[in-house]
Design a protein around this motif. Structure first.
Motif, mmCIF file in Angstrom:
data_model
loop_
_atom_site.group_PDB
_atom_site.id
_atom_site.type_symbol
_atom_site.label_atom_id
_atom_site.label_comp_id
_atom_site.label_asym_id
_atom_site.label_seq_id
_atom_site.Cartn_x
_atom_site.Cartn_y
_atom_site.Cartn_z
ATOM 1 N N ASN A 1 -3.208 9.359 -5.661
ATOM 2 C CA ASN A 1 -3.856 8.792 -6.751
ATOM 3 C C ASN A 1 -2.422 8.097 -7.584
ATOM 4 O O ASN A 1 -1.441 9.184 -8.324
ATOM 5 N N PRO A 2 -3.310 6.255 -7.355
ATOM 6 C CA PRO A 2 -1.295 5.422 -8.079
ATOM 7 C C PRO A 2 -0.813 6.006 -9.465
ATOM 8 O O PRO A 2 0.712 6.373 -10.371
ATOM 9 N N VAL A 3 -1.910 6.272 -11.057
ATOM 10 C CA VAL A 3 -1.655 6.204 -11.907
ATOM 11 C C VAL A 3 -1.144 7.785 -12.375
ATOM 12 O O VAL A 3 -0.448 8.581 -12.711
ATOM 13 N N SER A 4 -1.695 9.137 -11.148
ATOM 14 C CA SER A 4 -1.329 10.230 -11.533
ATOM 15 C C SER A 4 0.594 10.226 -11.287
ATOM 16 O O SER A 4 1.148 11.003 -11.369
ATOM 17 N N GLY A 5 0.541 9.509 -10.163
ATOM 18 C CA GLY A 5 2.203 9.233 -9.633
ATOM 19 C C GLY A 5 2.957 9.030 -10.592
ATOM 20 O O GLY A 5 4.171 9.735 -10.978
ATOM 21 N N VAL A 6 1.986 7.641 -11.715
ATOM 22 C CA VAL A 6 3.114 7.346 -12.616
ATOM 23 C C VAL A 6 3.424 8.451 -13.758
ATOM 24 O O VAL A 6 4.800 8.211 -14.144
ATOM 25 N N VAL A 7 2.535 9.137 -14.557
ATOM 26 C CA VAL A 7 2.619 10.024 -14.674
ATOM 27 C C VAL A 7 3.494 11.271 -14.828
ATOM 28 O O VAL A 7 4.500 11.615 -15.149
ATOM 29 N N GLY A 8 3.142 11.464 -13.591
ATOM 30 C CA GLY A 8 4.396 12.675 -12.818
ATOM 31 C C GLY A 8 6.118 12.088 -12.868
ATOM 32 O O GLY A 8 6.620 13.012 -13.248
ATOM 33 N N PHE A 9 5.949 10.255 -12.569
ATOM 34 C CA PHE A 9 7.252 9.888 -12.689
ATOM 35 C C PHE A 9 7.559 10.078 -13.978
ATOM 36 O O PHE A 9 8.935 10.471 -14.580
ATOM 37 N N LEU A 10 7.601 9.562 -14.569
ATOM 38 C CA LEU A 10 7.376 10.062 -15.972
ATOM 39 C C LEU A 10 7.895 11.024 -16.796
ATOM 40 O O LEU A 10 8.836 11.323 -17.284
ATOM 41 N N LEU A 11 6.829 12.026 -16.610
ATOM 42 C CA LEU A 11 7.062 13.092 -17.391
ATOM 43 C C LEU A 11 8.111 14.467 -16.819
ATOM 44 O O LEU A 11 8.611 15.377 -17.061
ATOM 45 N N PHE A 12 8.389 14.244 -15.238
ATOM 46 C CA PHE A 12 8.953 15.165 -14.878
ATOM 47 C C PHE A 12 10.237 14.598 -13.409
ATOM 48 O O PHE A 12 11.554 14.923 -13.611
ATOM 49 N N VAL A 13 10.114 13.509 -13.374
ATOM 50 C CA VAL A 13 11.130 12.805 -12.185
ATOM 51 C C VAL A 13 12.433 11.891 -13.336
ATOM 52 O O VAL A 13 13.715 12.000 -12.638
ATOM 53 N N ALA A 14 11.721 11.379 -13.469
ATOM 54 C CA ALA A 14 12.622 10.576 -14.995
ATOM 55 C C ALA A 14 13.674 11.303 -15.423
ATOM 56 O O ALA A 14 14.671 11.508 -15.559
ATOM 57 N N PRO A 15 13.557 12.658 -16.169
ATOM 58 C CA PRO A 15 14.189 13.481 -17.193
ATOM 59 C C PRO A 15 14.949 14.232 -15.545
ATOM 60 O O PRO A 15 16.521 14.541 -15.994
ATOM 61 N N ALA A 16 14.474 14.398 -14.764
ATOM 62 C CA ALA A 16 15.598 15.053 -13.455
ATOM 63 C C ALA A 16 16.629 14.246 -12.996
ATOM 64 O O ALA A 16 17.541 14.401 -12.982
#
Length: 408
Positions: free
Chosen positions: A304-319
């Motif tokens: 689901n796309p919104v899950s992907g956005v939230v996961g990116f902001l919270l975890f991928v971007a800091p990584a």
């Protein structure tokens, strides 16, 4: 299940800065310096004119003008002056040209009337020493440290490096990110979906988020729900620094990603977290790569796309920040106030699409859930609500996680 904070700590424990390397200036934009940059000479290397006009002795222009002077030389940029300015003399000079000996100021050409080797100067204000002149070493001195490890290279800083001859800086490179969308129900955006199919919005969205995070993105072909082809595409993704996989990470019959990753040597760090949207998120570490670099950071994002956005902001971007050698930490939030009463129901912390108004007032939108990308497209970010059933009054402070902004 891990909390958001616990999951982020696990991610950052495995996100170490990439090995630095020397790159040409043309490839260094967005890189992070891994060394100190020093000036190789004084800049400017000589006293220079800041404007077109006449190099003068300020002592000759005391009192009320106009002042009549002899022009003894023409000095253009790149030319070394040959004559010393004496009393009653001046030299015509161009912007950036070296100042002649004896001169300590420049009068702009607009304040002059010239006839042959004579010029009448009528300055609009008193001419003080150093007017219109930049002295040697005013910008920097030889050996002075200009930038250091951890400084991000933007266009202006690249220009600074060029000015001191630092043509191949040592930088922590931008991470290389593979984006893999999975599922037989996915078709490219330029195709008309058949029965039971949808267009692939996730890859486009994640590609933009990666590039907005100063990382490099490669979008893989859509991986079908077929083990051999899925394995082939995921194996290619494991050659990058990070792999983002959308779909196939839940517990359905065709959610083949976790098993395929395990078969490829990926060690799962966690799978599922206390978060809405984005509970099924998977994070793992790939095997060490053939060149000796650490294994790929693997994020399995829900389809689901919104899950992907939230996961990116919270975890991928800091990584990605950590891989680039920048200070790691949680996604930056701001404190806003609710524009109106709002009721939250749920056993997980929820990131709710919202608009941010003047005065840091946040207004949650009428959101239909993690598949509702249209509503998020109208949002400025996400209001964060703690787990539990709570009724919030207007003006209640809430954390707000902004979406990345691209300035025009």
């Amino acid at each position: 299940m891990l909390s958001v904070a616990e999951a982020l700590r696990a991610v950052l424990d495995h996100a170490q800065p990439l090995p630095p390397r020397r790159v040409p200036l043309a490839d260094a934009l967005g890189g992070v310096l891994a060394e100190a940059v020093t000036a190789d000479r004084d800049l400017p290397p000589f006293d220079k004119a800041l404007l077109d006009g006449f190099a003068v002795r300020s002592a000759d222009l005391e009192g009320d003008g106009p002042f009549d002077l002899e022009v003894i030389e023409e000095i253009t940029a790149g030319r070394v002056p040959r004559k010393t300015i004496g009393p009653g003399q001046c030299s015509a000079i161009m912007t950036g040209a070296p100042m002649p000996d004896g001169a300590d100021a420049v009068v702009m050409v607009e304040d002059s009337t010239r006839a042959g080797d004579r010029v009448t100067l009528s300055p609009r204000k008193p001419v003080a020493p150093n007017s219109g002149r930049l002295t040697k070493g005013r910008e920097m001195r030889e050996g002075e440290t200009l930038l250091g490890p951890g400084d991000e290279l933007n266009p202006v800083r690249l220009g600074l490096l060029a000015s001191v001859g630092w043509a191949t800086p040592q930088v922590v490179p931008r991470p290389a990110v593979a984006i893999v969308s999975t599922g037989d129900e996915i078709v490219p955006p330029d195709q008309a979906p058949g029965p039971g199919q949808i267009r692939n919005s996730n890859a486009t969205m994640l590609d933009a988020l990666v590039r907005a995070s100063n990382a490099e993105s490669v979008v893989a072909p859509i991986a079908p729900d077929e083990p051999d082809r899925l394995r082939e595409i995921l194996a290619e993704g494991l050659t990058r620094d990070v792999m983002l996989i959308t779909g196939g990470v839940s517990a359905g019959k065709l959610d083949l990603v976790p098993g395929t990753l395990e078969a490829l040597g990926v060690t799962a760090v966690f799978h599922k977290i206390r978060l809405k949207p984005g509970k099924p998120l998977l994070f793992g570490i790939g095997p060490n790569r053939p060149d000796g670099t650490p294994g790929t950071l693997v994020f399995g994002l829900p389809g689901n796309p919104v899950s992907g956005v939230v996961g990116f902001l919270l975890f991928v971007a800091p990584a990605l920040r950590a891989l680039r050698g920048l200070e790691p930490g949680p996604a930056a939030t701001i404190t806003a106030r609710l524009a109106r009463p709002f009721s939250h129901r749920g056993d997980r912390p929820t990131y709710f699409p919202a608009r941010l108004g003047e005065g840091l007032v946040v207004d949650p939108l009428n959101w239909a859930g993690s598949a509702d990308l249209r509503t998020v497209a109208m949002a400025d970010g996400f209001a964060a609500f703690e787990a539990g059933d709570r009724d919030h009054d207007a003006d209640t402070p809430v954390p707000f996680l902004p979406l990345p902004r691209i300035d025009p």
